[in-house]
Design a protein around this motif. Structure first.
Motif, PDB file in Angstrom:
ATOM      1  N   ASP A   1       1.972  11.802   5.701  1.00 22.23           N
ATOM      2  CA  ASP A   1       1.529  10.456   6.050  1.00 22.23           C
ATOM      3  C   ASP A   1       1.226  10.517   7.548  1.00 22.23           C
ATOM      4  O   ASP A   1       2.105  10.332   8.380  1.00 22.23           O
ATOM      5  CB  ASP A   1       2.621   9.436   5.725  1.00 22.23           C
ATOM      6  CG  ASP A   1       2.163   8.013   5.975  1.00 22.23           C
ATOM      7  OD1 ASP A   1       1.030   7.680   5.598  1.00 22.23           O
ATOM      8  OD2 ASP A   1       2.929   7.226   6.560  1.00 22.23           O
TER       9      ASP A   1
ATOM     10  N   PHE B   1      -5.643   1.410   3.389  1.00 19.73           N
ATOM     11  CA  PHE B   1      -4.956   2.692   3.220  1.00 19.73           C
ATOM     12  C   PHE B   1      -5.930   3.722   2.679  1.00 19.73           C
ATOM     13  O   PHE B   1      -6.915   3.392   2.011  1.00 19.73           O
ATOM     14  CB  PHE B   1      -3.785   2.518   2.234  1.00 19.73           C
ATOM     15  CG  PHE B   1      -2.501   3.151   2.684  1.00 19.73           C
ATOM     16  CD1 PHE B   1      -1.684   2.521   3.595  1.00 19.73           C
ATOM     17  CD2 PHE B   1      -2.096   4.385   2.184  1.00 19.73           C
ATOM     18  CE1 PHE B   1      -0.487   3.092   4.018  1.00 19.73           C
ATOM     19  CE2 PHE B   1      -0.907   4.967   2.589  1.00 19.73           C
ATOM     20  CZ  PHE B   1      -0.099   4.315   3.507  1.00 19.73           C
TER      21      PHE B   1
ATOM     22  N   THR C   1      -3.827  -1.648   9.431  1.00 21.03           N
ATOM     23  CA  THR C   1      -2.641  -2.509   9.597  1.00 21.03           C
ATOM     24  C   THR C   1      -2.856  -3.609  10.629  1.00 21.03           C
ATOM     25  O   THR C   1      -1.896  -4.229  11.081  1.00 21.03           O
ATOM     26  CB  THR C   1      -1.412  -1.664  10.001  1.00 21.03           C
ATOM     27  OG1 THR C   1      -1.636  -1.114  11.316  1.00 21.03           O
ATOM     28  CG2 THR C   1      -1.164  -0.551   9.016  1.00 21.03           C
TER      29      THR C   1
ATOM     30  N   SER D   1       0.836  -1.208   0.000  1.00 19.57           N
ATOM     31  CA  SER D   1       0.000   0.000   0.000  1.00 19.57           C
ATOM     32  C   SER D   1       0.867   1.252   0.000  1.00 19.57           C
ATOM     33  O   SER D   1       0.605   2.214  -0.730  1.00 19.57           O
ATOM     34  CB  SER D   1      -0.909   0.017   1.232  1.00 19.57           C
ATOM     35  OG  SER D   1      -1.753  -1.101   1.266  1.00 19.57           O
ATOM     36  N   SER D   2       1.910   1.242   0.821  1.00 19.07           N
ATOM     37  CA  SER D   2       2.792   2.405   0.925  1.00 19.07           C
ATOM     38  C   SER D   2       3.550   2.669  -0.368  1.00 19.07           C
ATOM     39  O   SER D   2       3.929   3.807  -0.651  1.00 19.07           O
ATOM     40  CB  SER D   2       3.788   2.204   2.075  1.00 19.07           C
ATOM     41  OG  SER D   2       3.122   2.126   3.315  1.00 19.07           O
TER      42      SER D   2
ATOM     43  N   ASP E   1      -2.335  -3.872   3.362  1.00 18.19           N
ATOM     44  CA  ASP E   1      -2.871  -3.048   4.433  1.00 18.19           C
ATOM     45  C   ASP E   1      -3.993  -2.170   3.882  1.00 18.19           C
ATOM     46  O   ASP E   1      -4.006  -1.806   2.698  1.00 18.19           O
ATOM     47  CB  ASP E   1      -1.786  -2.112   4.998  1.00 18.19           C
ATOM     48  CG  ASP E   1      -0.714  -2.859   5.771  1.00 18.19           C
ATOM     49  OD1 ASP E   1      -0.995  -3.962   6.284  1.00 18.19           O
ATOM     50  OD2 ASP E   1       0.413  -2.326   5.875  1.00 18.19           O
TER      51      ASP E   1
ATOM     52  N   THR F   1      -2.044  10.934   3.450  1.00 22.95           N
ATOM     53  CA  THR F   1      -2.307   9.496   3.496  1.00 22.95           C
ATOM     54  C   THR F   1      -2.382   9.031   4.939  1.00 22.95           C
ATOM     55  O   THR F   1      -1.791   9.630   5.833  1.00 22.95           O
ATOM     56  CB  THR F   1      -1.206   8.685   2.770  1.00 22.95           C
ATOM     57  OG1 THR F   1       0.057   8.906   3.431  1.00 22.95           O
ATOM     58  CG2 THR F   1      -1.089   9.088   1.317  1.00 22.95           C
ATOM     59  N   THR F   2      -3.124   7.937   5.143  1.00 23.13           N
ATOM     60  CA  THR F   2      -3.131   7.248   6.425  1.00 23.13           C
ATOM     61  C   THR F   2      -3.213   5.747   6.170  1.00 23.13           C
ATOM     62  O   THR F   2      -3.617   5.307   5.088  1.00 23.13           O
ATOM     63  CB  THR F   2      -4.335   7.637   7.316  1.00 23.13           C
ATOM     64  OG1 THR F   2      -5.525   7.014   6.800  1.00 23.13           O
ATOM     65  CG2 THR F   2      -4.528   9.130   7.403  1.00 23.13           C
ATOM     66  N   CYS F   3      -2.861   4.981   7.204  1.00 20.01           N
ATOM     67  CA  CYS F   3      -3.034   3.526   7.122  1.00 20.01           C
ATOM     68  C   CYS F   3      -4.193   3.108   8.022  1.00 20.01           C
ATOM     69  O   CYS F   3      -4.132   2.085   8.700  1.00 20.01           O
ATOM     70  CB  CYS F   3      -1.740   2.802   7.521  1.00 20.01           C
ATOM     71  SG  CYS F   3      -1.134   3.203   9.179  1.00 20.01           S
TER      72      CYS F   3
END
Length: 461
Positions: free
Chosen positions: A338, A452, A346, A251-252, A450, A389-391
């Motif tokens: 991020d 995202f 996650t 995802s990252s 993950d 962005t976030t997870c």
């Protein structure tokens, strides 16, 4: 912590106990304490893999395990000593999820371990586990059935999530999607790495790993990614030490390509540690951008600089600073935030998040994210990009956060996202979401990654 001092108990189970006790009693973070215990004990690869499997398996299925323990115990789970509860959880997990380990070996280790840490409870532990072995696993049929047919509290038990999180996913998504998310978060995520494309191609890295006896595969998600076997220590390989790849989730890997060509540009990664996205931005710019990586913690800044050196990247600068008050002058062509988040996407890799995060944490994090966005907006030059962005899988931290930011900052506009993915089908999956163009979720059940969230904004004046 208990030391591996008894030859009668499998070393992997002793290590798993140490880790799970520290999590239950001291609130330790699973990935941190597991790393410490493995470093201390120097286990064989098989013992390390088994200990890790027990730890993460127990944390994944903790509520279901506690539910079954309660069926076989006259003592309420909430009243059990931590030592006893940890031993019961890890032993029952092995009984229910390990098909190749005989029951007598699991019970024998459980009793011997109890004698070391809570001698008087050894008979109790033996009785609970023997009762469990004599009773069919009634929960399995419900767990493997249609989640959408279960009442919400049953979903929490059989999918092993706290009630508030079941409610959170159900309210944010629909019943079916919420079930799919939770089921996916209970599955293992592939161990992945990103190829250092300034020097190597994925094929070259896969070949180099094969020469070390490691069978890696191309990522089905990112053109820069490879998937590694679960039992391999990727940082111990010569290919890693030579800077051929760096560890990063798939995802990252989708974030840095969103910036486009940054050669000759000034880019800020505002909450950068452990540095994967900043390093990827530098790689995609052929080491010809000025990439400034900022993190609050000095020791994590040092890690970023060490990784840049290992990857032979000279365009990275790294500083310790609060991203709300960066002591670096000038504006930036592009900024990545991020953001610190609840990490709900996650959970497959960090299942202790289920039991650690609370609804109040989401509200506190949302306030911090808002402050970071407002501060960083002032540092984006006109025409520049701000990517958020976030997870996590939380509207409060994601699309609602961005909508509120845009209401406060009319000089920013959403810009369509163009993902660099392996296939057009994956791109269609990413775009098929009921959000404005410029925002997107990647849900864990879609590509086996993950969860995202991505948002891309441009300053227009």
């Amino acid at each position: 912590m208990l030391q591996a001092m008894s030859g009668r108990i499998a070393k992997a189970r002793l290590m798993a106990y140490d880790v799970l006790w520290a999590i239950a009693k001291q609130g330790a973070y699973a990935h941190v304490i597991l790393h410490e215990v493995l470093d201390r004990e120097h286990p064989t690869p098989n013992d390390a893999a088994l200990a890790s499997e027990i730890v993460y398996g127990v944390l994944t299925w903790q509520r279901l395990l506690d539910h079954e323990i309660a069926l076989h115990s006259k003592v309420a789970v909430q009243k059990m000593d931590f030592q006893v509860l940890v031993i019961l959880r890890m032993s029952l997990y092995q009984l229910r999820f390990f098909s190749r380990v005989p029951s007598y070996a699991i019970l024998s280790d459980a009793v011997e371990l109890t004698k070391q840490v809570a001698f008087r409870a050894s008979g109790f532990v033996n009785g609970v586990l023997r009762s469990a072995t004599r009773t069919p696993h009634k929960e399995s049929a419900a767990k493997e059935g249609d989640c959408t047919q279960l009442a919400q509290k049953q979903r929490g038990v059989y999918l092993s999530f706290p009630d508030w999180l079941v409610d959170h996913f159900t309210r944010q998504f629909c019943d079916e999607t919420a079930c799919e998310i939770m089921e996916a978060l209970n599955q293992k995520v592939a161990r992945t790495a990103r190829v250092n494309t300034t020097r190597y191609t994925p094929s070259e890295v896969i070949q180099a790993l094969q020469e070390e006896g490691v069978l890696a595969q191309r990522s089905p998600v990112s053109p820069y990614g490879i998937r590694l076997p679960a039992k391999v220590n990727p940082t111990a390989l010569a290919a890693y030490k030579e800077g051929m790849y760096t560890l990063q989730g798939e995802s990252s890997m989708l974030v840095a390509p969103l910036f486009g060509d940054m050669r000759g540009k000034r880019v800020l990664d505002a909450c950068a540690a452990p540095g994967g996205k900043a390093l990827h931005i530098a790689e995609l710019a052929h080491d010809q951008a000025e990439v400034v990586a900022v993190d609050l913690h000095p020791h994590r800044v040092q890690t970023i600089l060490q990784q840049a050196k290992r990857l032979h990247l000279s365009s990275i600068q790294a500083f310790a600073s609060d991203a709300r008050a960066i002591a670096i002058s000038g504006s930036f062509d592009a900024i990545l935030l991020d953001a610190p988040c609840s990490g709900l996407g996650t959970i497959a890799r960090k299942p202790d998040i289920k039991w650690r995060v609370l609804p109040s944490d989401i509200e506190q994090l949302a306030e911090l994210q808002s402050q970071l966005l407002d501060a960083l907006a002032q540092r984006v030059q006109i025409g520049g990009l701000l990517i958020y962005t976030t997870c996590t899988l939380s509207a409060r931290e994601n699309e609602l956060q961005i909508r509120e930011f845009l209401r406060r900052h009319s000089n920013f506009q959403l810009e369509p996202l163009h993902f660099e993915l392996v296939s057009d089908t994956l791109c269609q999956i990413m775009q098929a979401k009921p959000l404005e163009a410029g925002m997107a979720y990647l849900l864990p059940q879609e590509l086996g990654t993950d969860g995202f969230f991505f948002a891309k904004m441009r300053r227009v004046d």
